[in-house]
Design a protein around this motif. Structure first.
Motif, short mmCIF file in Angstrom:
data_model
loop_
_atom_site.label_atom_id
_atom_site.label_comp_id
_atom_site.label_asym_id
_atom_site.label_seq_id
_atom_site.Cartn_x
_atom_site.Cartn_y
_atom_site.Cartn_z
N ASP A 46 -13.55 44.00 -29.57
CA ASP A 46 -12.76 43.18 -28.66
C ASP A 46 -12.19 44.00 -27.51
O ASP A 46 -12.27 43.61 -26.34
N PHE A 47 -11.63 45.17 -27.83
CA PHE A 47 -10.99 45.96 -26.79
C PHE A 47 -12.00 46.56 -25.82
O PHE A 47 -11.77 46.58 -24.60
N LEU A 48 -13.12 47.08 -26.34
CA LEU A 48 -14.10 47.71 -25.45
C LEU A 48 -14.75 46.69 -24.53
O LEU A 48 -15.24 47.05 -23.45
N ALA A 49 -14.76 45.42 -24.93
CA ALA A 49 -15.23 44.37 -24.02
C ALA A 49 -14.17 44.04 -22.98
O ALA A 49 -14.49 43.73 -21.82
N LEU A 50 -12.89 44.12 -23.37
CA LEU A 50 -11.81 43.76 -22.47
C LEU A 50 -11.51 44.85 -21.44
O LEU A 50 -11.20 44.54 -20.27
N ALA A 51 -11.58 46.12 -21.84
CA ALA A 51 -11.13 47.22 -20.98
C ALA A 51 -11.75 47.19 -19.58
O ALA A 51 -11.02 47.35 -18.58
N PRO A 52 -13.08 46.98 -19.44
CA PRO A 52 -13.63 46.96 -18.09
C PRO A 52 -13.21 45.74 -17.28
O PRO A 52 -13.27 45.75 -16.05
N GLN A 53 -12.78 44.67 -17.95
CA GLN A 53 -12.37 43.47 -17.24
C GLN A 53 -11.00 43.61 -16.62
O GLN A 53 -10.71 42.99 -15.60
N VAL A 54 -10.12 44.45 -17.22
CA VAL A 54 -8.74 44.56 -16.73
C VAL A 54 -8.69 45.01 -15.27
O VAL A 54 -8.00 44.33 -14.47
N PRO A 55 -9.34 46.06 -14.77
CA PRO A 55 -9.97 47.11 -15.57
C PRO A 55 -8.95 48.19 -15.94
O PRO A 55 -8.09 48.54 -15.13
N VAL A 56 -9.06 48.69 -17.18
CA VAL A 56 -8.23 49.82 -17.60
C VAL A 56 -8.71 51.08 -16.89
O VAL A 56 -9.92 51.35 -16.84
N ARG A 57 -7.79 51.83 -16.33
CA ARG A 57 -8.09 53.12 -15.71
C ARG A 57 -7.37 54.20 -16.51
O ARG A 57 -6.14 54.19 -16.60
N THR A 58 -8.12 55.10 -17.10
CA THR A 58 -7.50 56.16 -17.89
C THR A 58 -7.19 57.37 -17.01
O THR A 58 -7.96 57.70 -16.10
N THR A 59 -6.07 58.01 -17.31
CA THR A 59 -5.69 59.25 -16.64
C THR A 59 -5.92 60.38 -17.63
O THR A 59 -5.38 60.35 -18.74
N VAL A 60 -6.74 61.35 -17.25
CA VAL A 60 -7.11 62.40 -18.19
C VAL A 60 -6.94 63.77 -17.56
O VAL A 60 -6.98 63.94 -16.35
N ARG A 61 -6.75 64.75 -18.45
CA ARG A 61 -6.75 66.16 -18.07
C ARG A 61 -7.78 66.83 -18.96
O ARG A 61 -7.65 66.81 -20.18
#
Length: 336
Positions: free
Chosen positions: A294-309
């Motif tokens: 469910d979440f991996l289908a939703l994340a691109p729709q939001v779209p979720v942007r992750t901040t990474v180091r």
């Protein structure tokens, strides 16, 4: 006798004992067993749960251990009867490594509570390595919209955050205690759902409060403060038991406090009146495969942007130290 060549080995970072630094080691590239796949690790997130394992707060690791459970990789080889993926497919791997499939919990759709479950990077070898063998039924197609390092945090911070958000219900005013990896993802999902986000950080963390506002929080302050409105629900990601009574003070009657971590310090005693009024305190334990789908289908729709180091694999100890000191904005990610 045929001697193995360098191409038969891979690098891994290994925990030999709790409260010790990880050690670099060479392992022979394994062959996947029945129902398993060999993946080449492209990125592996560094989760607070990894810290709990390394620091000895989670007490049952299978040692020596390769930590890491936020894995993005490509399938290299299939074991017998494995056919869900093909070589070259990009997949994600999370905390849940396997379940028995036959216990009361598994049959009731609560595989996250299975007493015989194995967990990636805790009771099964994880992703602080160049290769990993995993059960194909517990892998997921990695979202193609993300580069590997950006996708890695989705596999645990995103998943446990999503399960916590669902558990909190349809809260219009949502408090989030501890604005780290999970919070920075789930704040975006909550805003996508039209919820108001109130962010609580450790005292003095102005940078974290600013980060929360950048991601849509309408209010951000330290955890000793009272929000300007009563909250409908609160999620606690910080592993600090004292935040439970603090969150209960902040939520309205009938509100819910969700403890989203796998480890938390002891909850201090508090007066019954904080719980009275049909307030609820509950925990979230692990995740299910349905949560991941469910979440991996939703994340691109939001779209979720992750901040990474990002850190090289060999700097896993430095990445853990940065996370322990609160010096990571978003998520630390190891890149072999």
């Amino acid at each position: 006798m045929v001697r193995p060549s360098d191409s038969d080995f891979f690098e891994a970072m290994v925990l030999a004992a709790p409260r010790r630094a990880l050690e670099a080691a060479k392992h022979t590239i394994p062959s996947p067993g029945a129902g398993e796949v060999l993946i080449r690790v492209l990125a592996c997130g560094v989760c607070r749960t990894d810290l709990h394992i390394v620091d000895g707060e989670l007490t049952r690791p299978k040692l020596p251990l390769v930590p890491g459970h936020e894995i993005i990789g490509t399938v290299e080889r299939l074991g017998q009867a494995a056919g869900r993926f093909q070589p070259g497919d990009r997949v994600g791997v999370g905390w849940l490594a396997s379940t028995c499939g036959v216990c009361t919990y598994c049959l009731a759709g609560q595989e996250n509570l299975c007493d015989n479950a194995l967990f990636t990077g805790y009771t099964a070898k994880g992703g602080y390595a160049e290769y990993a063998v995993v059960r194909e039924q517990f892998c997921f197609p990695a979202p193609t919209e993300y580069e590997p390092a950006q996708a890695a945090p989705l596999m645990c911070a995103g998943l446990i955050g999503y399960r916590s958000l669902v558990t909190a219900g349809e809260a219009q005013r949502l408090g989030i205690y501890g604005f780290g990896a999970a919070a920075h993802i789930i704040a975006q999902v909550a805003r996508h759902r039209g919820q108001e986000v109130y962010a609580f950080t450790r005292p003095g963390d102005k940078e974290g409060q600013g980060f929360a506002r950048e991601l849509g929080a309408i209010w951000a302050d330290d955890s000793s403060q009272t929000p300007p409105e009563e909250l409908d629900a609160a999620i606690i990601f910080a592993p600090v038991g004292a935040l439970v009574p603090a969150a209960l003070r902040a939520v309205r009657k009938g509100g819910t406090v969700v403890c989203g971590g796998i480890h938390m310090s002891d909850i201090p005693s508090f007066p019954y009146e904080l719980l009275w009024g049909e307030r609820t305190v509950c925990s979230v334990a692990n995740v299910t495969r349905r949560d991941a789908e469910d979440f991996l289908a939703l994340a691109p729709q939001v779209p979720v942007r992750t901040t990474v180091r990002t850190f090289p694999l060999a700097q896993a100890n430095e990445a853990l130290a940065a996370l322990r000191s609160g010096l990571v904005r978003g998520t630390a990610v190891l890149v072999p």
